[in-house]
Design an enzyme around this catalytic site. Structure first.
Site, PDB file in Angstrom:
ATOM      1  N   THR A 190     -38.465  10.028  61.394  1.00 43.34           N
ATOM      2  CA  THR A 190     -39.251  11.204  61.036  1.00 43.34           C
ATOM      3  C   THR A 190     -40.345  11.410  62.078  1.00 43.34           C
ATOM      4  O   THR A 190     -41.044  10.468  62.446  1.00 43.34           O
ATOM      5  CB  THR A 190     -39.883  11.021  59.646  1.00 43.34           C
ATOM      6  N   GLU A 230     -32.201   1.473  62.793  1.00 36.33           N
ATOM      7  CA  GLU A 230     -31.306   1.686  63.918  1.00 36.33           C
ATOM      8  C   GLU A 230     -29.956   2.144  63.392  1.00 36.33           C
ATOM      9  O   GLU A 230     -29.651   1.987  62.204  1.00 36.33           O
ATOM     10  CB  GLU A 230     -31.157   0.404  64.741  1.00 36.33           C
ATOM     11  N   GLY A 279     -29.024  29.813  36.861  1.00 38.31           N
ATOM     12  CA  GLY A 279     -27.674  30.359  36.907  1.00 38.31           C
ATOM     13  C   GLY A 279     -27.278  30.731  38.321  1.00 38.31           C
ATOM     14  O   GLY A 279     -27.591  30.018  39.286  1.00 38.31           O
ATOM     15  N   ARG A 326     -36.578  35.582  32.208  1.00 38.33           N
ATOM     16  CA  ARG A 326     -35.178  35.992  32.155  1.00 38.33           C
ATOM     17  C   ARG A 326     -34.746  36.164  30.702  1.00 38.33           C
ATOM     18  O   ARG A 326     -34.883  35.241  29.885  1.00 38.33           O
ATOM     19  CB  ARG A 326     -34.306  34.937  32.836  1.00 38.33           C
ATOM     20  N   THR A 378     -32.508   2.924  50.539  1.00 39.23           N
ATOM     21  CA  THR A 378     -31.695   3.680  49.596  1.00 39.23           C
ATOM     22  C   THR A 378     -31.929   3.175  48.180  1.00 39.23           C
ATOM     23  O   THR A 378     -32.444   2.071  47.960  1.00 39.23           O
ATOM     24  CB  THR A 378     -30.201   3.528  49.923  1.00 39.23           C
ATOM     25  N   GLU A 399     -36.459   5.288  53.380  1.00 36.02           N
ATOM     26  CA  GLU A 399     -37.291   4.108  53.119  1.00 36.02           C
ATOM     27  C   GLU A 399     -36.661   3.162  52.088  1.00 36.02           C
ATOM     28  O   GLU A 399     -37.315   2.679  51.171  1.00 36.02           O
ATOM     29  CB  GLU A 399     -38.708   4.530  52.721  1.00 36.02           C
ATOM     30  N   GLY A 425     -29.395   0.007  59.294  1.00 40.08           N
ATOM     31  CA  GLY A 425     -30.245   0.821  58.440  1.00 40.08           C
ATOM     32  C   GLY A 425     -30.832  -0.009  57.319  1.00 40.08           C
ATOM     33  O   GLY A 425     -31.971  -0.478  57.372  1.00 40.08           O
ATOM     34  N   SER A 426     -30.031  -0.243  56.287  1.00 38.53           N
ATOM     35  CA  SER A 426     -30.498  -1.061  55.166  1.00 38.53           C
ATOM     36  C   SER A 426     -30.697  -2.518  55.569  1.00 38.53           C
ATOM     37  O   SER A 426     -31.558  -3.203  55.023  1.00 38.53           O
ATOM     38  CB  SER A 426     -29.506  -0.968  54.002  1.00 38.53           C
ATOM     39  N   LEU A 476     -38.295   1.647  62.655  1.00 39.90           N
ATOM     40  CA  LEU A 476     -37.646   0.426  62.177  1.00 39.90           C
ATOM     41  C   LEU A 476     -36.131   0.565  62.186  1.00 39.90           C
ATOM     42  O   LEU A 476     -35.429  -0.275  62.728  1.00 39.90           O
ATOM     43  CB  LEU A 476     -38.148   0.088  60.773  1.00 39.90           C
TER      44      LEU A 476
END
Length: 383
Positions: free
Chosen positions: A160, A129, A342, A271, A368, A366, A133-134, A127
Site C-alpha cells: 500500500t 513478498e 435491489g 423506497r 488473511t 494484514e 505472503g502469509s 513485509l
C-alpha cells in the site's frame, strides 16, 4: 446514522468531531469520483497531519497526539466510513511508523518521527513478498552487510502506497541460509534512494484511490543508521506491529460496514413498494436489524482489544478476533446492503456496490482471515 460513543476526555470528543467534519466536508463529496478515476488523495494526508490526526497514538515528544488506541481507532473508523482509501491509508501509515516509534533510537526518533507524524512524510510497510505472503518468515529480500552498512536486493509485493510513499519500513533477511524468522531485520528506507523503484500499480476490484504496487530493491545502499532495532530481530518487530495494525483494519471494516448500513437504512425509508416503505416489510427490517447488530458487536470487539492494549495487557488474540469478526461482518453487511437496494444496488449510481468491493480486501490484508483463525486457535491451544 449517529453512532453513540463513550469517550473519556473532552479532547477525544473534539478529535472525533473534527474527524467527522473532515469526512463530511472533504472526503464524502469526492470519494466516488476519485475512486472511479483512481485519484490518490495525497493532500488529504497532509490535511490530517496538520489537524493532528496522523500521529494520534504516538508520543507528543515527536509530534504525536498522546491518545489511547481506543480513541485513535475510532478516528480511523470515521475516516473509513467516509472513504476507505483514506482510513486504510492512515492505518498503514501508523503501522509504518510503529517500528521507529517503538524500537528506534532516540536519535532516529528525533530525526524522523516529526515529519512522519506531521503529515510531511507518508509511509509504506514492506513485509509481504510474492512467494511469502502469509508465510512472512520465508521472505527472501536480502540486506547484505557491507561493513559500512547494508546492500539490499529483492522485491516486495502488495505494498500500500507503493511508488507514492516518502519512506518504506522494510523487513529484509540479514541472517544466513536457513535462519528463518531469527535472521530478519527492520530498516528505514527513504524514497528516492538509488536502486529503489516501484512496479506498476495493481489493477484491483476496489480501493482504486489507494495505490498498491510491488517495490523493487536493486543494490540499494543503506548506512548503519537505517537499521531499526537489533539486527536479526526484525521479525518480532513485524509481528508486534501487525497486532496493532490488525486493529486498524478492524476499525476500517466497521467504518465501511457502518456506511453501508447507513445507506441501506436511508434507502429503506425512501423506497416504497406496494404502498409502503420497504423497511416496513419484515424481510427487509429483520435484515437491517441483523446488520446493525453485527456492526455494533464488531465495534465493541475492536474497542475491547484496544483497551487491553492501552492497559499494557496482551491483546494479540483479541486483535485477531476483532480483525476476523469485523472484516467478515463488513463483507456480509455490504452484501446485504446491495440486496436492500435491489437492482439499484448493482449500479454505480449508489455507493453500496463500491462498499461491497472494498470490503473484500479487508478479509485479506494484514493477515488473511484464515491466518487470523490460526492465530486464535494457537492461543487457545496454549491456554
Amino acid at each position: 446514522m449517529a453512532v453513540e460513543r463513550t469517550l473519556h476526555t473532552p479532547e477525544a470528543e473534539q478529535l472525533l468531531d473534527l474527524t467527522r467534519e473532515i469526512v463530511d466536508k472533504e472526503l464524502l463529496p469526492r470519494a466516488a469520483g476519485d475512486e472511479d478515476n483512481a485519484v490518490f488523495p495525497r493532500e488529504v494526508f497532509g490535511t490530517l497531519g496538520a489537524a493532528g490526526l496522523l500521529g494520534l497514538p504516538y508520543s507528543s515528544d515527536h509530534g504525536g497526539g498522546d491518545q489511547p488506541y481506543e480513541v485513535y481507532l475510532q478516528v480511523v473508523e470515521e475516516l473509513a466510513r467516509g472513504w476507505l482509501a483514506v482510513g486504510l491509508g492512515v492505518s498503514v501509515h501508523t503501522l509504518s511508523c510503529y517500528p521507529m516509534a517503538a524500537f528506534g533510537t532516540d536519535e532516529q526518533r528525533a530525526a524522523h518521527l516529526p515529519d512522519m507524524l506531521g503529515g510531511d512524510m507518508l509511509g509504506a510497510y514492506c513485509l509481504s513478498e510474492a512467494a511469502s505472503g502469509s508465510d512472512a518468515a520465508a521472505l527472501t529480500t536480502r540486506a547484505e552487510d557491507t561493513g559500512r552498512g547494508y546492500r539490499v536486493n529483492g522485491a516486495k509485493a502488495w505494498i500500500t502506497h507503493g511508488g507514492r510513499a516518502d519512506y518504506y519500513t522494510l523487513f529484509a533477511r540479514t541472517g544466513g541460509p536457513g535462519s528463518g524468522a531469527k535472521g530478519i531485520s527492520c530498516f528505514h528506507v527513504p524514497a528516492g534512494t538509488p536502486g529503489l523503484d516501484a512496479a506498476a500499480p495493481e489493477h484491483k476490484m476496489g480501493m482504486n484511490s489507494s495505490p498498491t504496487a510491488g517495490v523493487l530493491f536493486d543494490g540499494v545502499e543503506l548506512d548503519e543508521g537505517a537499521l531499526i532495532g537489533p539486527r536479526d530481530q526484525g521479525f518480532g518487530i513485524a509481528l508486534s506491529a501487525l497486532d496493532s495494525g490488525r486493529l486498524g483494519i478492524a476499525a476500517c471494516a466497521v467504518g465501511v460496514a457502518q456506511a453501508a448500513l447507513d445507506a441501506a437504512v436511508s434507502y429503506s425509508r425512501e423506497r416504497h413498494q406496494f404502498g409502503r416503505a420497504i423497511g416496513d416489510f419484515q424481510g427487509v427490517g429483520f435484515m437491517l436489524a441483523d446488520m446493525a447488530t453485527q456492526v455494533a458487536a464488531s465495534r465493541e470487539l475492536y474497542l475491547a482489544a484496544a483497551r487491553l492494549r492501552d492497559a499494557g495487557r496482551p491483546f494479540g488474540e483479541r486483535a485477531a478476533m476483532a480483525k476476523l469478526m469485523a472484516t467478515d461482518t463488513a463483507m456480509r453487511v455490504t452484501t446485504d446492503a446491495v440486496q436492500v437496494f435491489g437492482g439499484y444496488g448493482y449500479t454505480r449510481d449508489f455507493p453500496v456496490e463500491r462498499y461491497m468491493r472494498e470490503a473484500k480486501v479487508l478479509q485479506i490484508v494484514e493477515g488473511t482471515n484464515q491466518v487470523q483463525r490460526m492465530v486464535i486457535s494457537r492461543h487457545l491451544a496454549r491456554s
